[in-house]
Design an enzyme around this catalytic site. Structure first.
Site, mmCIF file in Angstrom:
data_model
loop_
_atom_site.group_PDB
_atom_site.id
_atom_site.type_symbol
_atom_site.label_atom_id
_atom_site.label_comp_id
_atom_site.label_asym_id
_atom_site.label_seq_id
_atom_site.Cartn_x
_atom_site.Cartn_y
_atom_site.Cartn_z
ATOM 1 C CB ALA A 66 -0.974 -0.039 1.172
ATOM 2 C CG ASP A 256 -3.412 -3.666 1.005
ATOM 3 O OD1 ASP A 256 -3.058 -4.697 1.597
ATOM 4 O OD2 ASP A 256 -2.793 -3.178 0.049
HETATM 5 O O1 MRU Z 1 -1.113 -7.307 -3.569
HETATM 6 P P1 MRU Z 1 -0.024 -6.646 -2.775
HETATM 7 O O2 MRU Z 1 1.287 -7.370 -2.838
HETATM 8 O O3 MRU Z 1 0.086 -5.179 -3.093
HETATM 9 O O4 MRU Z 1 -0.535 -6.750 -1.278
HETATM 10 C C1 MRU Z 1 0.242 -6.157 -0.271
HETATM 11 C C2 MRU Z 1 -0.279 -6.349 1.098
HETATM 12 O O5 MRU Z 1 -1.323 -6.911 1.312
HETATM 13 C C3 MRU Z 1 0.515 -5.710 2.203
HETATM 14 O O6 MRU Z 1 0.441 -6.464 3.367
HETATM 15 C C4 MRU Z 1 -0.041 -4.304 2.484
HETATM 16 O O7 MRU Z 1 -0.141 -3.566 1.309
HETATM 17 C C5 MRU Z 1 0.781 -3.568 3.466
HETATM 18 S S1 MRU Z 1 2.341 -3.087 2.816
HETATM 19 C C6 MRU Z 1 3.173 -2.212 4.011
#
Ligand code: MRU
Length: 365
Positions: A66, A256
């Site tokens: 995120a 997210d």
């Molecule tokens: O699909 P992604 O790899 O973008 O998903 C990422 C996540 O779910 C992370 O845990 C979240 O974005 C937190 S990142 C600090």
């Protein structure tokens, strides 16, 4: 860290992954990022010089996580605005607006994307009308760099607050990748690990592999290993047994989008881990910056959940593993209800218990 090197660093504080950043001046520079789809076997950086390339990089998870998505979008807005340079001030303003609308369609769940684009457009509205189009784009780049710098500072603060919760010698389980690769630097969930290790605590991380795109094995295990943090990779379906065996003293994951009551969207599988943690009496923590909260949503039922290409499940990484034509459901995120969360670790402190009043209090402090 030495990019591409296989030798673990002995000092997690010193070894830094440059996930993404701007190279050059506002008029001709590029957004450079690690292409995370190539890890862990190849370390490749790509340069984005137009908005569709930034959009594709976000959509295809070349940059993901995120906070990193937010930073990428902020730089993408700069790239978009400068397309309008030849049409003067009105041109850059219109081009910024178009770029922001387009980038907002890349992924739906991580609120940091929309937060960063809103911040860029709100900032643009404060640029004095007398500023030349070139000065306008320069100022936008300054703002995007501020977003990236603030993310670094925020992650360090999350690490400091979270490290207080870590008991030396205990195992920490994490899901997906909420590390330096998911932010401008240092991470959120993994910031807690790095900060605890820097304080001299004995740490051992259990990294869930994270089906279907394996952010846990490709990215978290890679990043922790590079930084010299002891890590054991497990398949997602092994989390219950390692908890049962007493190997896990706490769970910490990223987020997210967090609704006003603390319900938290994170990578698919997080909800199951939270239920397992509850069943085994293991505290389950979320680590996230305040830019990941969406206080416009009273609870998690309104969080948009991205559904991704079924081929990520049926032929992930190029090997067919399911019969042709099979029906597939591929939500990329799930929502963990706030009652399963022991605390949310933010840059402003730890929110615990997790409820609407506590969230408002800590976020306004
Ligand atoms: O699909 P992604 O790899 O973008 O998903 C990422 C996540 O779910 C992370 O845990 C979240 O974005 C937190 S990142 C600090």
């Amino acid at each position: 860290m030495i990019p591409g090197s296989d030798s673990p660093s002995t000092n997690p504080a010193e070894s830094v992954v440059t996930t993404l950043g701007w190279v050059g001046d506002a008029a001709t520079g590029v957004l450079r990022m690690i292409d995370q789809t190539r890890l862990p076997t190849e370390f490749v950086e790509i340069d984005c010089n137009d908005v569709p390339t930034v959009w594709e990089a976000i959509k295809a998870l070349r940059v993901r996580g995120a906070p990193a998505i937010g930073v990428a979008a902020a730089f993408g807005a700069v790239i978009g605005a400068r397309v309008g340079l030849r049409d003067g001030r009105a041109g850059v303003e219109a081009a910024l607006k178009a770029a922001a609308s387009y980038l907002a369609t890349s992924r739906p769940t991580a609120v940091n994307l929309f937060w960063a684009l809103d911040r860029m457009t709100a900032f643009a509205a404060t640029i004095e009308h007398e500023a030349s189009p070139e000065a306008y784009v320069n100022r936008l780049l300054d703002e995007a760099n501020r977003i990236a710098d603030e993310d670094r500072t925020t992650c360090r603060a999350i690490g400091r607050h979270g490290a207080e919760l870590v008991v030396s010698g205990q195992g920490i389980l994490t899901h997906c990748n909420a590390g330096g690769l998911a932010t401008a630097d240092y991470g959120t969930a993994l910031a807690v690990v790095y900060a605890a290790q820097e304080q001299g605590k004995q740490i051992h991380v259990y990294a869930d592999e994270t089906r279907p795109l394996l952010q846990g094995s490709r990215l978290t295990a890679w990043e922790l290993h590079k930084r010299g943090v002891p890590v054991t990779l497990i398949c997602d379906n092994m989390a219950a047994v390692v908890m049962r065996q007493g190997k896990v003293g706490m769970v910490v994951v990223g987020a997210d989008r967090i609704a006003a009551n603390g319900d938290t969207a994170n990578k698919i599988g997080t909800y199951g881990v939270a239920l397992l943690a509850k069943a085994h009496g293991v505290p389950f923590y979320v680590a996230a910056p305040s830019s990941t909260f969406d206080l416009s949503l009273p609870d998690g039922s309104g969080i948009p959940i991205e559904e991704r290409d079924p081929r990520e499940i049926t032929e992930g990484f190029g090997r067919v593993t399911a019969p042709a034509g099979i029906s597939v459901y591929n939500p990329a995120f799930d929502v963990t209800p706030s009652e399963l969360i022991a605390g949310i670790i933010t840059e402003r402190g730890v929110i615990s218990p997790v409820n609407t009043a506590q969230i408002r209090e800590v976020l306004s402090s």
